[in-house]
Write a protein that holds these residues in place. Structure first.
Motif, PDB file in Angstrom:
ATOM      1  N   CYS A 106       0.833  -1.209   0.000  1.00 26.61           N
ATOM      2  CA  CYS A 106       0.000   0.000   0.000  1.00 26.61           C
ATOM      3  C   CYS A 106       0.861   1.250   0.000  1.00 26.61           C
ATOM      4  O   CYS A 106       0.707   2.101   0.872  1.00 26.61           O
ATOM      5  CB  CYS A 106      -0.929  -0.033   1.200  1.00 26.61           C
ATOM      6  SG  CYS A 106      -1.820  -1.591   1.371  1.00 26.61           S
ATOM      7  N   ARG A 111       5.807   5.423   8.822  1.00 27.34           N
ATOM      8  CA  ARG A 111       5.013   6.293   9.706  1.00 27.34           C
ATOM      9  C   ARG A 111       5.814   6.899  10.856  1.00 27.34           C
ATOM     10  O   ARG A 111       5.245   7.604  11.686  1.00 27.34           O
ATOM     11  CB  ARG A 111       3.797   5.544  10.246  1.00 27.34           C
ATOM     12  CG  ARG A 111       2.932   5.053   9.140  1.00 27.34           C
ATOM     13  CD  ARG A 111       1.578   4.563   9.520  1.00 27.34           C
ATOM     14  NE  ARG A 111       1.013   3.984   8.310  1.00 27.34           N
ATOM     15  CZ  ARG A 111       1.223   2.730   7.921  1.00 27.34           C
ATOM     16  NH1 ARG A 111       1.892   1.890   8.688  1.00 27.34           N
ATOM     17  NH2 ARG A 111       0.744   2.307   6.786  1.00 27.34           N
ATOM     18  N   THR A 155       6.148  -0.855   7.925  1.00 33.71           N
ATOM     19  CA  THR A 155       5.828   0.556   7.667  1.00 33.71           C
ATOM     20  C   THR A 155       5.562   1.380   8.933  1.00 33.71           C
ATOM     21  O   THR A 155       5.435   2.598   8.849  1.00 33.71           O
ATOM     22  CB  THR A 155       4.558   0.653   6.781  1.00 33.71           C
ATOM     23  OG1 THR A 155       3.483  -0.014   7.452  1.00 33.71           O
ATOM     24  CG2 THR A 155       4.774   0.033   5.414  1.00 33.71           C
ATOM     25  N   GLY A 172      -0.030  -8.669   5.080  1.00 30.58           N
ATOM     26  CA  GLY A 172      -1.298  -9.394   5.184  1.00 30.58           C
ATOM     27  C   GLY A 172      -1.889  -9.840   3.861  1.00 30.58           C
ATOM     28  O   GLY A 172      -2.609 -10.835   3.810  1.00 30.58           O
ATOM     29  N   GLU A 173      -1.583  -9.123   2.783  1.00 25.18           N
ATOM     30  CA  GLU A 173      -2.168  -9.521   1.491  1.00 25.18           C
ATOM     31  C   GLU A 173      -1.381 -10.670   0.849  1.00 25.18           C
ATOM     32  O   GLU A 173      -1.685 -11.098  -0.255  1.00 25.18           O
ATOM     33  CB  GLU A 173      -2.234  -8.343   0.505  1.00 25.18           C
ATOM     34  CG  GLU A 173      -2.624  -6.975   1.041  1.00 25.18           C
ATOM     35  CD  GLU A 173      -3.856  -6.905   1.939  1.00 25.18           C
ATOM     36  OE1 GLU A 173      -4.597  -7.902   2.050  1.00 25.18           O
ATOM     37  OE2 GLU A 173      -4.059  -5.851   2.552  1.00 25.18           O
ATOM     38  N   ASP A 301     -12.019  -7.472   4.307  1.00 21.91           N
ATOM     39  CA  ASP A 301     -10.721  -6.816   4.567  1.00 21.91           C
ATOM     40  C   ASP A 301     -10.831  -5.767   5.668  1.00 21.91           C
ATOM     41  O   ASP A 301     -10.153  -4.746   5.636  1.00 21.91           O
ATOM     42  CB  ASP A 301     -10.140  -6.185   3.279  1.00 21.91           C
ATOM     43  CG  ASP A 301      -8.697  -5.720   3.453  1.00 21.91           C
ATOM     44  OD1 ASP A 301      -7.975  -6.305   4.280  1.00 21.91           O
ATOM     45  OD2 ASP A 301      -8.305  -4.752   2.778  1.00 21.91           O
ATOM     46  N   LEU A 391     -11.131  -0.103   2.497  1.00 22.45           N
ATOM     47  CA  LEU A 391     -10.181   0.833   3.111  1.00 22.45           C
ATOM     48  C   LEU A 391     -10.733   1.430   4.403  1.00 22.45           C
ATOM     49  O   LEU A 391     -10.046   2.175   5.102  1.00 22.45           O
ATOM     50  CB  LEU A 391      -9.751   1.920   2.121  1.00 22.45           C
ATOM     51  CG  LEU A 391      -8.848   1.409   0.979  1.00 22.45           C
ATOM     52  CD1 LEU A 391      -8.483   2.539   0.028  1.00 22.45           C
ATOM     53  CD2 LEU A 391      -7.572   0.742   1.509  1.00 22.45           C
ATOM     54  N   ASN A 395      -9.057   4.261   8.299  1.00 24.14           N
ATOM     55  CA  ASN A 395      -7.870   3.457   8.033  1.00 24.14           C
ATOM     56  C   ASN A 395      -6.831   3.764   9.109  1.00 24.14           C
ATOM     57  O   ASN A 395      -7.185   4.094  10.243  1.00 24.14           O
ATOM     58  CB  ASN A 395      -7.377   3.703   6.600  1.00 24.14           C
ATOM     59  CG  ASN A 395      -6.551   2.560   6.041  1.00 24.14           C
ATOM     60  OD1 ASN A 395      -5.392   2.387   6.409  1.00 24.14           O
ATOM     61  ND2 ASN A 395      -7.126   1.766   5.141  1.00 24.14           N
ATOM     62  N   TRP A 396      -5.554   3.710   8.773  1.00 31.62           N
ATOM     63  CA  TRP A 396      -4.472   3.830   9.772  1.00 31.62           C
ATOM     64  C   TRP A 396      -4.383   5.214  10.401  1.00 31.62           C
ATOM     65  O   TRP A 396      -3.839   5.361  11.496  1.00 31.62           O
ATOM     66  CB  TRP A 396      -3.120   3.526   9.107  1.00 31.62           C
ATOM     67  CG  TRP A 396      -2.716   4.636   8.178  1.00 31.62           C
ATOM     68  CD1 TRP A 396      -3.032   4.748   6.857  1.00 31.62           C
ATOM     69  CD2 TRP A 396      -1.995   5.824   8.523  1.00 31.62           C
ATOM     70  NE1 TRP A 396      -2.547   5.940   6.367  1.00 31.62           N
ATOM     71  CE2 TRP A 396      -1.909   6.611   7.361  1.00 31.62           C
ATOM     72  CE3 TRP A 396      -1.413   6.288   9.710  1.00 31.62           C
ATOM     73  CZ2 TRP A 396      -1.261   7.849   7.344  1.00 31.62           C
ATOM     74  CZ3 TRP A 396      -0.767   7.527   9.683  1.00 31.62           C
ATOM     75  CH2 TRP A 396      -0.697   8.295   8.510  1.00 31.62           C
ATOM     76  N   TRP A 471      -6.891  11.180   5.119  1.00 28.69           N
ATOM     77  CA  TRP A 471      -5.835  10.158   5.248  1.00 28.69           C
ATOM     78  C   TRP A 471      -4.700  10.642   6.152  1.00 28.69           C
ATOM     79  O   TRP A 471      -3.620  10.059   6.176  1.00 28.69           O
ATOM     80  CB  TRP A 471      -5.304   9.780   3.864  1.00 28.69           C
ATOM     81  CG  TRP A 471      -5.003   8.324   3.721  1.00 28.69           C
ATOM     82  CD1 TRP A 471      -3.771   7.743   3.646  1.00 28.69           C
ATOM     83  CD2 TRP A 471      -5.951   7.250   3.660  1.00 28.69           C
ATOM     84  NE1 TRP A 471      -3.901   6.378   3.540  1.00 28.69           N
ATOM     85  CE2 TRP A 471      -5.223   6.053   3.542  1.00 28.69           C
ATOM     86  CE3 TRP A 471      -7.349   7.187   3.702  1.00 28.69           C
ATOM     87  CZ2 TRP A 471      -5.834   4.795   3.468  1.00 28.69           C
ATOM     88  CZ3 TRP A 471      -7.961   5.951   3.624  1.00 28.69           C
ATOM     89  CH2 TRP A 471      -7.211   4.781   3.507  1.00 28.69           C
ATOM     90  N   GLY A 534      -0.030   6.886  -0.183  1.00 34.96           N
ATOM     91  CA  GLY A 534      -0.701   5.889   0.649  1.00 34.96           C
ATOM     92  C   GLY A 534      -1.610   5.032  -0.216  1.00 34.96           C
ATOM     93  O   GLY A 534      -1.476   4.968  -1.445  1.00 34.96           O
ATOM     94  N   ALA A 535      -2.571   4.382   0.429  1.00 31.98           N
ATOM     95  CA  ALA A 535      -3.359   3.346  -0.248  1.00 31.98           C
ATOM     96  C   ALA A 535      -4.386   3.881  -1.233  1.00 31.98           C
ATOM     97  O   ALA A 535      -4.755   3.187  -2.181  1.00 31.98           O
ATOM     98  CB  ALA A 535      -4.065   2.477   0.795  1.00 31.98           C
TER      99      ALA A 535
END
Ligand code: PQQ
Length: 564
Positions: A106, A111, A155, A172-173, A301, A391, A395-396, A471, A534-535
C-alpha cells in the motif's frame, strides 16, 4: 543528553520534546500546550520548510519526533532525516538500501521512528529494523524482522517500553503470519516473539514459550499456517495496566468461505482468531493477556489494526477506545479488553446491523460476498455492495483524544465497494486475496468526514466533511484546537467544541502525515509533513479516479506565531 524510559513515559506532559509515536505511548495525540489557542491561531505562519528531495516522492506518513534541538522524520522509501529544529537545516540523512523485490502492499510509506538512549530506530520496507546513532546517523545494529521475499514488509513506527523495541509486521495480502516482536534496544537481540494466529508458537529468550490460542479451534485444517493478521500499524502501551495493545489485520485469504467463515457456527470455527482483533500483551514475556475480536468471520478486509487509546471516561471509568475499519467505534474495559459498547461512526454500514451485547457483530448475511464454489462455473461468487469499503470507515490515520473536551476526533471516510470472491491458492510471495473489488463514494459531495465523538454515548458532537478521503493524523491541544490535514493540501485548525475552521494553510501536496506540537524557548511550534500517497491512489477504485489530479510531494512544514 539521552532519552530515558521516564522521557517516554511522560512524553505527553514534557512539552519541550516529542519522543514517542502518538505524543505519548497511549497515542492520545493531545498536547497540554495552550499558548497557541483559538484566539490567536489565525496568525499562525510558517517558520521553515524542509524538502525531502530526490525523485523519491510518494506518500509521506511520518510523525516527526523532536529531541534536544533535533527533529527526526522518516520519508517514503525508508529514509530518515535529522533536522535542526531552529533553522530547518539538515544535519544528516540515512537512506536504506532496499533490495529489488520488496512487496509493500500500500505504497512505500513509513510512519515514523522511535528514540531511546542515544539511538534512533526505524523499520524499513524490506522488513528490517535498524538502530542509528542519533547524532551521526551511523548504523549501530540492524536485524531482519522477517523475509521480504515471502511478502513481509514494515511501515509502522516502533514502540519502546522498558528498554525493548516492540514491532509488528506488514504483509497481510501475501498470506504471511502477523507477529509482535520485542528486541533489546541496546543490541537488537530478540527477546520474545508472539505470532497472532492460533496454532503458531511464541518464543522467549530463544526458546519456545506458548502456543497462540488453541490449534483448530477457529481455523479449519491448515489454513492457520498462512493466516494473515498482519500487525502492521504497531501498538500502544497502557502504563496503568502494563499492557501492550496491538491490533491485527484481516485473516488471509479475504474469501471467508475458504476459512469456514461463510456461515455462523455454534462454536468458534470460522472466526479466525486472533485476526481482525485487538490483543493485550504482557511486555515482559509476550504472553497474550486478553483479546477482543472486532470482526469474526471477517470477509471484507476489515483489518483490526486501528489504534487503541486508553482514557478515563466522564463517569471515571478506565476505558479503551478504538474506531475500527469495520465502521464501529468501540469502548472496551481497560483491565481485560472486555466489550463495553459500540456505535457506528460512519453512515450506511451494510455488512452488520449492529454489535450485540457481547461485542459480536449482528451480520447481514446477504452482504457477505458469495461463495465462488456455489456459482455455476466456480469462478466467481455473487458480487455484493458493502459499506464501508475495504479501506475502512477509518484506516491507519490516527484519531486524537482531547483531555480538554473528553471527545475523540476521528478522521473517517464515507464510502462502499462492490466486492466478490474468487478461488485462490497460497503461493509464497504472491498476492493471496481470493477477492476482487471496486471502491465507490457513498455521497457525491464528500468522502472525508472528521467527527467529534462522545465516548459515553457514541454521539457525533460535530462533523466537518471533506471532498477527498481523509488520510492524515489528528492532534488536539489544550488551546482548544484540533489540527488535521487534507489530501487537497490544507493543514487546518478547528475549534474543538464547534468544528469551526479557524485557520488553514496550503502545503503544496496532499497531507497524509501526522501533526505534532512542542515548545522551544517559550514558543509553541506545529509541524506536519505534506506529500500525497498511501493506499487511496493505489486501491481506491472509482475514488482514486476522482483524486488523480493531486500532486505528489515531500515537504515538512513548521509553523509558529509571528515574533512580537
Ligand atoms: N497501508 C496504508 C497506507 O499507508 O495508506 C493503507 C493500508 C496499509 C491498508 O489499507 C492495508 O490494508 C494495509 N495492510 C497491510 C497488511 O495487511 O500487511 C499493511 C499496510 C501497510 O503496511 O502500510 C496497509
Amino acid at each position: 543528553a539521552q532519552v530515558t524510559e521516564e522521557d517516554l513515559a511522560n512524553d505527553q506532559t514534557i512539552t519541550t520534546q516529542v519522543v514517542t509515536n502518538g505524543m505519548g505511548r497511549h497515542l492520545q495525540r493531545y498536547s497540554p500546550l495552550d499558548t497557541l489557542n483559538r484566539d490567536n491561531v489565525a496568525n499562525l505562519v510558517p517558520a521553515w520548510a524542509f524538502s525531502l528531495g530526490g525523485e523519491k516522492q510518494r506518500g509521506q506518513e511520518t510523525q516527526p519526533l523532536v529531541y534536544d534541538g533535533i527533529m527526526y522524520i522518516t520519508g517514503s522509501y525508508s529514509r530518515l532525516y535529522a533536522i535542526d529544529v531552529e533553522t530547518g537545516e539538515e544535519i544528516w540523512q540515512y537512506d536504506a538500501r532496499l533490495p529489488e523485490g520488496i512487496l509493500p502492499c500500500c505504497d512505500v510509506v513509513n510512519r515514523g521512528a522511535a528514540i531511546y538512549g542515544d539511538k534512533i530506530i526505524f523499520g524499513t520496507l524490506d522488513a528490517t529494523i535498524v538502530a542509528l546513532d542519533y547524532k551521526t546517523g551511523d548504523v549501530v545494529w540492524r536485524d531482519r524482522i522477517a523475509d521480504y521475499r515471502a511478502g513481509y514488509s514494515y511501515t509502522a513506527a516502533p514502540l519502546i517500553v522498558d528498554g525493548l523495541v516492540i514491532t509488528g509486521n506488514s504483509g497481510g495480502e501475501f498470506g504471511i503470519v502477523g507477529e509482535v516482536q520485542a528486541r533489546n534496544v541496546e543490541n537488537g537481540d530478540l527477546v520474545w516473539t508472539r505470532p497472532v494466529i492460533e496454532g503458531h508458537m511464541g518464543t522467549l529468550n530463544g526458546e519456545e514459550s506458548t502456543m497462540t490460542g488453541e490449534l483448530n479451534a477457529s481455523w479449519p485444517g491448515d489454513m492457520w499456517q498462512t493466516g494473515g493478521g498482519a500487525t502492521w500499524l504497531g501498538g500502544s502501551y497502557d502504563a496503568d495496566t502494563d499492557t501492550l495493545v496491538f491490533g491485527t489485520g484481516n485473516p488471509a485469504p479475504w474469501n471467508s468461505w475458504l476459512r469456514a467463515g461463510g456461515t455462523e457456527s455454534d462454536d468458534l470455527m470460522g472466526d479466525a482468531l486472533y485476526a481482525a482483533s485487538r490483543l493485550g500483551i504482557d511486555p515482559a514475556t509476550g504472553e497474550i493477556k486478553w483479546h477482543f475480536q472486532t470482526t469474526p468471520r471477517e470477509g471484507w478486509d476489515y483489518d483490526g489494526v486501528n489504534e487503541v487509546i486508553p482514557f478515563v471516561d466522564a463517569d471515571g471509568n478506565q476505558r479503551y477506545a478504538t474506531a475500527d475499519r469495520n465502521g464501529f467505534f468501540y469502548v472496551l474495559n481497560r483491565e481485560d479488553g472486555a466489550f463495553v459498547d459500540a456505535w457506528p461512526f460512519v453512515k450506511d454500514i451494510s455488512w452488520a446491523e449492529g454489535i450485540d451485547e457481547n461485542g459480536r457483530p449482528i451480520f447481514v448475511e446477504e452482504n457477505r460476498p458469495g461463495d465462488p464454489s456455489a456459482s455455476a462455473d466456480g469462478a466467481r461468487g455473487e458480487t455484493i455492495f458493502a459499506s464501508p469499503s475495504f479501506l475502512g470507515g477509518k484506516n491507519w490515520m490516527p484519531m486524537s483524544y482531547s483531555q480538554r473536551t473528553g471527545l475523540f476526533y476521528v478522521p473517517s471516510n464515507e464510502w462502499g465497494m462492490d466486492i466478490w470472491n474468487e478461488p485462490v491458492t497460497y503461493r509464497r510471495g504472491a498476492a493471496y486475496l481470493g477477492s476482487g473489488f471496486t471502491i465507490k463514494p457513498n455521497y457525491e459531495d464528500h468522502i472525508g468526514s472528521l467527527k467529534a465523538i462522545d465516548p459515553l454515548t457514541g454521539e457525533w458532537v460535530w462533523e466537518v466533511q471533506n471532498g477527498a478521503p481523509l488520510w492524515g493524523g489528528v492532534m488536539t491541544t489544550a488551546g482548544g484546537l484540533v489540527f488535521t490535514g487534507t489530501p487537497e493540501g490544507h493543514l487546518v485548525a478547528y475549534d474543538d467544541e464547534t468544528g469551526e475552521e479557524l485557520w488553514s494553510f496550503q502545503t503544496g501536496s496532499g497531507i497524509v502525515g501526522q501533526p505534532i506540537t512542542w515548545e522551544q524557548n517559550g514558543t509553541q511550534y506545529v509541524s506536519v509533513i505534506s506529500g500525497w500517497g498511501g493506499a487511496v491512489p493505489l486501491w481506491g477504485g472509482e475514488v482514486a479516479a476522482t483524486v488523480n489530479y493531486l500532486n505528489q510531494g515531500g515537504l515538512l512544514w513548521t509553523f509558529r506565531l509571528p515574533e512580537e
